[in-house]
Design a protein around this motif. Structure first.
Motif, short mmCIF file in Angstrom:
data_model
loop_
_atom_site.label_atom_id
_atom_site.label_comp_id
_atom_site.label_asym_id
_atom_site.label_seq_id
_atom_site.Cartn_x
_atom_site.Cartn_y
_atom_site.Cartn_z
N LEU A 8 0.79 -1.14 0.10
CA LEU A 8 -0.02 -0.14 0.26
C LEU A 8 0.92 1.35 -0.09
CD1 LEU A 8 -2.71 -0.92 2.61
CD2 LEU A 8 -3.10 -0.87 0.39
N SER A 9 0.53 2.20 -0.68
CA SER A 9 1.34 3.46 -0.62
C SER A 9 0.30 4.65 -0.39
CB SER A 9 1.88 3.56 -1.91
OG SER A 9 1.03 4.05 -3.08
N ALA A 10 1.09 5.71 0.39
CA ALA A 10 0.18 6.97 0.65
C ALA A 10 1.21 7.99 0.19
CB ALA A 10 0.09 6.95 2.27
N ARG A 11 0.58 8.91 -0.29
CA ARG A 11 1.35 10.05 -1.01
C ARG A 11 1.12 11.22 0.01
NH1 ARG A 11 0.34 9.38 -7.50
NH2 ARG A 11 1.18 7.37 -7.57
N GLY A 12 2.18 12.32 -0.19
CA GLY A 12 1.85 13.65 0.56
C GLY A 12 2.48 13.90 1.91
N ALA A 13 2.83 12.53 2.40
CA ALA A 13 3.46 12.92 3.73
C ALA A 13 5.18 13.27 4.13
CB ALA A 13 3.07 11.72 4.52
N HIS A 14 5.73 13.66 4.92
CA HIS A 14 7.11 13.82 5.06
C HIS A 14 7.54 12.55 5.40
CE1 HIS A 14 10.36 14.79 7.47
NE2 HIS A 14 10.74 16.24 6.74
N ASP A 15 8.90 12.19 5.09
CA ASP A 15 9.31 10.91 5.19
C ASP A 15 9.73 10.36 6.65
OD1 ASP A 15 10.05 10.44 2.38
OD2 ASP A 15 12.08 10.76 2.55
N THR A 16 10.00 11.20 7.55
CA THR A 16 10.28 10.62 8.67
C THR A 16 9.17 10.45 9.56
OG1 THR A 16 12.34 11.57 9.06
CG2 THR A 16 11.40 10.82 10.95
N GLU A 17 8.10 11.36 9.40
CA GLU A 17 6.77 11.15 10.04
C GLU A 17 6.05 10.13 9.45
OE1 GLU A 17 2.90 14.00 10.67
OE2 GLU A 17 4.40 14.95 9.19
N LEU A 18 6.01 9.93 8.10
CA LEU A 18 5.45 8.83 7.29
C LEU A 18 5.83 7.43 7.64
CD1 LEU A 18 3.67 8.16 4.70
CD2 LEU A 18 5.66 8.22 3.33
N ALA A 63 -7.61 -4.44 5.06
CA ALA A 63 -8.01 -3.54 6.27
C ALA A 63 -7.84 -2.05 5.73
CB ALA A 63 -7.52 -3.81 7.43
N MET A 64 -6.68 -1.81 5.26
CA MET A 64 -6.22 -0.40 4.93
C MET A 64 -6.45 0.23 3.51
SD MET A 64 -5.51 0.23 8.09
CE MET A 64 -4.64 1.80 8.00
N GLN A 65 -7.13 -0.39 2.57
CA GLN A 65 -7.16 -0.03 1.36
C GLN A 65 -8.22 1.13 1.12
OE1 GLN A 65 -5.90 -0.83 -1.64
NE2 GLN A 65 -7.09 0.19 -2.81
N GLY A 66 -7.85 2.31 0.86
CA GLY A 66 -8.63 3.32 0.63
C GLY A 66 -8.82 3.90 2.02
N PHE A 67 -8.05 3.54 3.09
CA PHE A 67 -8.02 4.36 4.30
C PHE A 67 -7.38 5.92 4.22
CE2 PHE A 67 -6.02 5.61 8.43
CZ PHE A 67 -7.14 5.46 9.34
N PRO A 68 -8.30 6.82 4.62
CA PRO A 68 -7.61 8.19 4.50
C PRO A 68 -6.52 8.43 5.51
CG PRO A 68 -9.53 8.33 5.70
CD PRO A 68 -9.57 7.01 5.19
N PHE A 69 -5.24 8.92 4.87
CA PHE A 69 -4.13 8.85 5.47
C PHE A 69 -3.27 10.32 4.87
CE2 PHE A 69 0.60 7.61 5.97
CZ PHE A 69 0.55 7.57 7.42
N PHE A 70 -3.21 11.16 5.74
CA PHE A 70 -2.73 12.48 5.47
C PHE A 70 -3.49 13.00 4.17
CE2 PHE A 70 1.14 10.64 7.72
CZ PHE A 70 1.67 11.76 8.32
N LYS A 72 -5.10 11.60 1.81
CA LYS A 72 -4.96 10.83 0.63
C LYS A 72 -5.49 9.33 0.90
CE LYS A 72 -2.98 14.18 -1.86
NZ LYS A 72 -3.52 14.73 -3.08
N PRO A 73 -6.16 8.74 0.27
CA PRO A 73 -6.65 7.41 0.34
C PRO A 73 -5.29 6.49 0.26
CG PRO A 73 -7.39 8.02 -1.78
CD PRO A 73 -6.83 9.34 -1.07
N MET A 74 -5.11 5.44 0.80
CA MET A 74 -4.05 4.42 0.62
C MET A 74 -4.79 3.54 -0.46
SD MET A 74 -2.62 3.09 4.02
CE MET A 74 -2.07 4.09 5.42
N VAL A 75 -3.47 3.17 -1.48
CA VAL A 75 -4.00 2.61 -2.68
C VAL A 75 -2.91 1.28 -2.86
CG1 VAL A 75 -3.57 2.84 -5.14
CG2 VAL A 75 -4.17 4.93 -3.72
N GLN A 76 -3.50 0.13 -3.13
CA GLN A 76 -2.88 -1.02 -3.17
C GLN A 76 -2.07 -0.93 -4.51
OE1 GLN A 76 -5.66 -4.38 -3.23
NE2 GLN A 76 -4.32 -5.50 -4.64
N HIS A 77 -0.66 -1.74 -4.33
CA HIS A 77 0.03 -1.79 -5.69
C HIS A 77 0.66 -3.34 -5.48
CE1 HIS A 77 0.53 2.14 -6.85
NE2 HIS A 77 0.42 2.47 -5.51
N TRP A 78 0.79 -4.01 -6.61
CA TRP A 78 1.14 -5.37 -6.67
C TRP A 78 2.81 -5.11 -7.26
CZ3 TRP A 78 -1.54 -9.45 -5.15
CH2 TRP A 78 -2.93 -9.11 -4.83
#
Length: 81
Positions: A8-18, A63-70, A72-78
């Motif tokens: 899962l990936s999330a975009r838009g967050a600072h590295d360490t905090e992320l 459980a976390m697919q589409g979960f709003p994080f920072f 932005k929704p989390m997105v599944q990648h293969w």
């Protein structure tokens, strides 16, 4: 032999905090081997959680697919290894 890794990936967050936040959020699903966050321009703000067990990764993905994080929704990648 090919392995498929679900991430899962999330975009838009600072590295360490992320990394810290993702580790805290996803540790409920099982042992985490690594949280990888990229700093390159193209990949900036994306992170991948690497679990020790496939079952943990699968449970987290479901459980976390589409979960709003920072905001932005989390997105599944293969990823095929």
């Amino acid at each position: 032999m090919h392995m498929v890794r679900e991430t899962l990936s999330a975009r838009g967050a600072h590295d360490t905090e992320l990394k810290q936040t993702l580790h805290a959020m996803f540790s409920q699903f099982g042992p985490i081997m690594d949280v990888v966050a990229y700093k390159t321009l193209k990949m900036r703000g994306q992170a991948f959680v690497v679990f020790k067990e496939v079952a943990s990764a699968t449970a987290a993905m479901r459980a976390m697919q589409g979960f709003p994080f920072f905001d932005k929704p989390m997105v599944q990648h293969w990823l095929e290894l």
